[in-house]
Design a protein around this motif. Sequence first.
Motif, PDB file in Angstrom:
ATOM      1  N   PRO A  17      10.395   3.736  11.768  1.00  0.00           N
ATOM      2  CA  PRO A  17       9.910   2.428  11.319  1.00  0.00           C
ATOM      3  C   PRO A  17      10.969   1.323  11.379  1.00  0.00           C
ATOM      4  CG  PRO A  17       9.149   4.144   9.852  1.00  0.00           C
ATOM      5  CD  PRO A  17      10.148   4.781  10.778  1.00  0.00           C
ATOM      6  N   GLU A  18      12.210   1.648  11.079  1.00  0.00           N
ATOM      7  CA  GLU A  18      13.264   0.629  11.112  1.00  0.00           C
ATOM      8  C   GLU A  18      13.440   0.046  12.512  1.00  0.00           C
ATOM      9  OE1 GLU A  18      16.328  -2.008  10.212  1.00  0.00           O
ATOM     10  OE2 GLU A  18      14.753  -1.126   8.971  1.00  0.00           O
ATOM     11  N   SER A  19      13.257   0.861  13.536  1.00  0.00           N
ATOM     12  CA  SER A  19      13.377   0.340  14.900  1.00  0.00           C
ATOM     13  C   SER A  19      12.279  -0.686  15.191  1.00  0.00           C
ATOM     14  CB  SER A  19      13.350   1.474  15.926  1.00  0.00           C
ATOM     15  OG  SER A  19      12.070   2.059  16.000  1.00  0.00           O
ATOM     16  N   PHE A  20      11.130  -0.529  14.565  1.00  0.00           N
ATOM     17  CA  PHE A  20      10.048  -1.495  14.760  1.00  0.00           C
ATOM     18  C   PHE A  20      10.324  -2.786  14.000  1.00  0.00           C
ATOM     19  CE2 PHE A  20       8.215   1.951  16.840  1.00  0.00           C
ATOM     20  CZ  PHE A  20       7.288   1.413  17.717  1.00  0.00           C
ATOM     21  N   ARG A  21      10.960  -2.692  12.841  1.00  0.00           N
ATOM     22  CA  ARG A  21      11.369  -3.912  12.150  1.00  0.00           C
ATOM     23  C   ARG A  21      12.348  -4.694  13.008  1.00  0.00           C
ATOM     24  NH1 ARG A  21      15.145  -6.395  10.019  1.00  0.00           N
ATOM     25  NH2 ARG A  21      16.632  -4.706  10.244  1.00  0.00           N
ATOM     26  N   ARG A  22      13.295  -3.972  13.615  1.00  0.00           N
ATOM     27  CA  ARG A  22      14.274  -4.645  14.480  1.00  0.00           C
ATOM     28  C   ARG A  22      13.603  -5.245  15.717  1.00  0.00           C
ATOM     29  NH1 ARG A  22      17.287   0.014  13.087  1.00  0.00           N
ATOM     30  NH2 ARG A  22      16.901   0.891  15.156  1.00  0.00           N
ATOM     31  N   LEU A  23      12.569  -4.582  16.238  1.00  0.00           N
ATOM     32  CA  LEU A  23      11.872  -5.115  17.411  1.00  0.00           C
ATOM     33  C   LEU A  23      11.233  -6.476  17.149  1.00  0.00           C
ATOM     34  CD1 LEU A  23      10.029  -2.000  18.891  1.00  0.00           C
ATOM     35  CD2 LEU A  23      11.721  -3.423  20.072  1.00  0.00           C
ATOM     36  N   VAL A  24      10.686  -6.664  15.949  1.00  0.00           N
ATOM     37  CA  VAL A  24      10.014  -7.930  15.656  1.00  0.00           C
ATOM     38  C   VAL A  24      10.927  -8.949  14.994  1.00  0.00           C
ATOM     39  CG1 VAL A  24       7.748  -6.817  15.551  1.00  0.00           C
ATOM     40  CG2 VAL A  24       9.040  -7.195  13.427  1.00  0.00           C
ATOM     41  N   ASP A  27      15.411 -14.829  14.671  1.00  0.00           N
ATOM     42  CA  ASP A  27      16.074 -15.835  13.840  1.00  0.00           C
ATOM     43  C   ASP A  27      15.087 -16.822  13.218  1.00  0.00           C
ATOM     44  OD1 ASP A  27      18.519 -14.694  14.341  1.00  0.00           O
ATOM     45  OD2 ASP A  27      19.112 -16.178  15.865  1.00  0.00           O
ATOM     46  N   ALA A  28      13.932 -17.010  13.841  1.00  0.00           N
ATOM     47  CA  ALA A  28      12.922 -17.933  13.314  1.00  0.00           C
ATOM     48  C   ALA A  28      12.004 -17.277  12.286  1.00  0.00           C
ATOM     49  CB  ALA A  28      12.085 -18.500  14.460  1.00  0.00           C
ATOM     50  N   ALA A  29      12.133 -15.970  12.114  1.00  0.00           N
ATOM     51  CA  ALA A  29      11.239 -15.240  11.207  1.00  0.00           C
ATOM     52  C   ALA A  29      11.738 -15.293   9.771  1.00  0.00           C
ATOM     53  CB  ALA A  29      11.111 -13.787  11.656  1.00  0.00           C
ATOM     54  N   GLY A  30      10.866 -15.731   8.893  1.00  0.00           N
ATOM     55  CA  GLY A  30      11.143 -15.671   7.469  1.00  0.00           C
ATOM     56  C   GLY A  30      10.511 -14.447   6.845  1.00  0.00           C
ATOM     57  N   ALA A  31       9.705 -13.722   7.652  1.00  0.00           N
ATOM     58  CA  ALA A  31       9.005 -12.536   7.145  1.00  0.00           C
ATOM     59  C   ALA A  31       8.884 -11.493   8.253  1.00  0.00           C
ATOM     60  CB  ALA A  31       7.618 -12.913   6.652  1.00  0.00           C
ATOM     61  N   GLU A  32       9.143 -10.259   7.855  1.00  0.00           N
ATOM     62  CA  GLU A  32       8.909  -9.107   8.727  1.00  0.00           C
ATOM     63  C   GLU A  32       8.139  -8.092   7.902  1.00  0.00           C
ATOM     64  OE1 GLU A  32      12.914  -7.995   9.324  1.00  0.00           O
ATOM     65  OE2 GLU A  32      13.335  -9.655  10.694  1.00  0.00           O
ATOM     66  N   VAL A  33       6.985  -7.685   8.393  1.00  0.00           N
ATOM     67  CA  VAL A  33       6.161  -6.712   7.686  1.00  0.00           C
ATOM     68  C   VAL A  33       6.034  -5.481   8.559  1.00  0.00           C
ATOM     69  CG1 VAL A  33       3.843  -6.201   6.817  1.00  0.00           C
ATOM     70  CG2 VAL A  33       4.872  -8.437   6.390  1.00  0.00           C
ATOM     71  N   VAL A  34       6.319  -4.316   7.967  1.00  0.00           N
ATOM     72  CA  VAL A  34       6.169  -3.039   8.666  1.00  0.00           C
ATOM     73  C   VAL A  34       5.238  -2.169   7.836  1.00  0.00           C
ATOM     74  CG1 VAL A  34       7.339  -0.972   9.526  1.00  0.00           C
ATOM     75  CG2 VAL A  34       8.489  -3.201   9.642  1.00  0.00           C
ATOM     76  N   PHE A  35       4.202  -1.643   8.472  1.00  0.00           N
ATOM     77  CA  PHE A  35       3.291  -0.701   7.825  1.00  0.00           C
ATOM     78  C   PHE A  35       3.439   0.650   8.500  1.00  0.00           C
ATOM     79  CE2 PHE A  35      -0.589   1.751   8.134  1.00  0.00           C
ATOM     80  CZ  PHE A  35      -0.858   1.980   6.790  1.00  0.00           C
ATOM     81  N   ILE A  91       2.783  17.221   7.004  1.00  0.00           N
ATOM     82  CA  ILE A  91       2.694  16.366   5.828  1.00  0.00           C
ATOM     83  C   ILE A  91       3.988  15.538   5.719  1.00  0.00           C
ATOM     84  CG2 ILE A  91       2.434  16.311   3.309  1.00  0.00           C
ATOM     85  CD1 ILE A  91      -0.016  17.432   4.963  1.00  0.00           C
ATOM     86  N   GLY A  92       3.833  14.241   5.502  1.00  0.00           N
ATOM     87  CA  GLY A  92       4.974  13.342   5.367  1.00  0.00           C
ATOM     88  C   GLY A  92       5.418  12.675   6.657  1.00  0.00           C
ATOM     89  N   ASP A  93       4.962  13.171   7.814  1.00  0.00           N
ATOM     90  CA  ASP A  93       5.328  12.540   9.081  1.00  0.00           C
ATOM     91  C   ASP A  93       4.686  11.161   9.197  1.00  0.00           C
ATOM     92  OD1 ASP A  93       6.784  14.747   9.914  1.00  0.00           O
ATOM     93  OD2 ASP A  93       5.238  15.491  11.295  1.00  0.00           O
ATOM     94  N   VAL A  94       5.374  10.234   9.846  1.00  0.00           N
ATOM     95  CA  VAL A  94       4.809   8.925  10.149  1.00  0.00           C
ATOM     96  C   VAL A  94       3.917   9.087  11.374  1.00  0.00           C
ATOM     97  CG1 VAL A  94       5.285   6.545  10.841  1.00  0.00           C
ATOM     98  CG2 VAL A  94       6.766   7.672   9.173  1.00  0.00           C
ATOM     99  N   ALA A  95       2.647   8.751  11.213  1.00  0.00           N
ATOM    100  CA  ALA A  95       1.679   8.889  12.297  1.00  0.00           C
ATOM    101  C   ALA A  95       1.520   7.599  13.094  1.00  0.00           C
ATOM    102  CB  ALA A  95       0.325   9.313  11.735  1.00  0.00           C
ATOM    103  N   VAL A  96       1.665   6.469  12.417  1.00  0.00           N
ATOM    104  CA  VAL A  96       1.481   5.178  13.078  1.00  0.00           C
ATOM    105  C   VAL A  96       2.359   4.146  12.389  1.00  0.00           C
ATOM    106  CG1 VAL A  96      -0.531   4.596  11.641  1.00  0.00           C
ATOM    107  CG2 VAL A  96      -0.250   3.476  13.861  1.00  0.00           C
ATOM    108  N   VAL A  97       2.886   3.227  13.174  1.00  0.00           N
ATOM    109  CA  VAL A  97       3.651   2.110  12.618  1.00  0.00           C
ATOM    110  C   VAL A  97       3.199   0.837  13.318  1.00  0.00           C
ATOM    111  CG1 VAL A  97       5.625   2.409  14.187  1.00  0.00           C
ATOM    112  CG2 VAL A  97       5.946   1.238  12.025  1.00  0.00           C
ATOM    113  N   VAL A  98       2.988  -0.204  12.514  1.00  0.00           N
ATOM    114  CA  VAL A  98       2.739  -1.536  13.053  1.00  0.00           C
ATOM    115  C   VAL A  98       3.717  -2.483  12.383  1.00  0.00           C
ATOM    116  CG1 VAL A  98       0.297  -1.066  13.519  1.00  0.00           C
ATOM    117  CG2 VAL A  98       0.941  -2.229  11.403  1.00  0.00           C
ATOM    118  N   ALA A  99       4.113  -3.511  13.113  1.00  0.00           N
ATOM    119  CA  ALA A  99       5.062  -4.482  12.581  1.00  0.00           C
ATOM    120  C   ALA A  99       4.675  -5.871  13.068  1.00  0.00           C
ATOM    121  CB  ALA A  99       6.483  -4.146  13.030  1.00  0.00           C
ATOM    122  N   ALA A 100       4.957  -6.848  12.225  1.00  0.00           N
ATOM    123  CA  ALA A 100       4.692  -8.243  12.583  1.00  0.00           C
ATOM    124  C   ALA A 100       5.751  -9.121  11.936  1.00  0.00           C
ATOM    125  CB  ALA A 100       3.306  -8.667  12.109  1.00  0.00           C
ATOM    126  N   SER A 101       6.125 -10.173  12.636  1.00  0.00           N
ATOM    127  CA  SER A 101       7.041 -11.160  12.063  1.00  0.00           C
ATOM    128  C   SER A 101       6.445 -12.547  12.256  1.00  0.00           C
ATOM    129  CB  SER A 101       8.424 -11.083  12.717  1.00  0.00           C
ATOM    130  OG  SER A 101       8.346 -11.417  14.090  1.00  0.00           O
TER     131      SER A 101
END
Length: 141
Positions: A17-24, A27-35, A91-101
Amino acid sequence: MSDRVRASGLTDEPVDPESFRRLVADDAAGAEVVFCGTVRDHDGRPQQVSGLTYEAHPGAAERLAEVCEQVAAAHDVIAVAAEHRVGELEIGDVAVVVAASSAHRVDAFAAASDLIDTLKREVPIWKHQRFVDGSDEWVGL
C-alpha cells in the motif's frame, strides 16, 4: 494511460500500500487517500473463512484501467492508482489497493470511494472462499 492514472493492474504478488501512496503523491496534493481491502476471517455466515482465491477474466486488467480513467475524469484529482491481487490469499493479506490524491481531502476521499466501488462492481474478478469446515463458495459469479 493518462498522466492522472499512475498505475492499474492485476498481480499475483503481495501488494504494498505504501508504494501506491507514493505513486499518487504530488507537490500539489494536500490529500492522499489509500484504501486497502484485506482478507478477513468471516463473511457474515456461521462458517469461518480460512482463505480464498481470486480469479480474473482475461480482460479484467484492461477494464480496471478503463475504470481508473473514468474515475480520474469524474473527480478533481491529481492522480489515482489501483491494483488487485489474483491467486491464493490468506487471512490478513491485502487483496486490493486503491489510491487517490487531490488538492483537498474531500475530492481524494470521493475518488477513492468511487474507485473501489466501481472496481468491485465492474471489473470481472471472482472470489472463491474456503471455510474452516471444508466447504467453499464462489462470490461474484
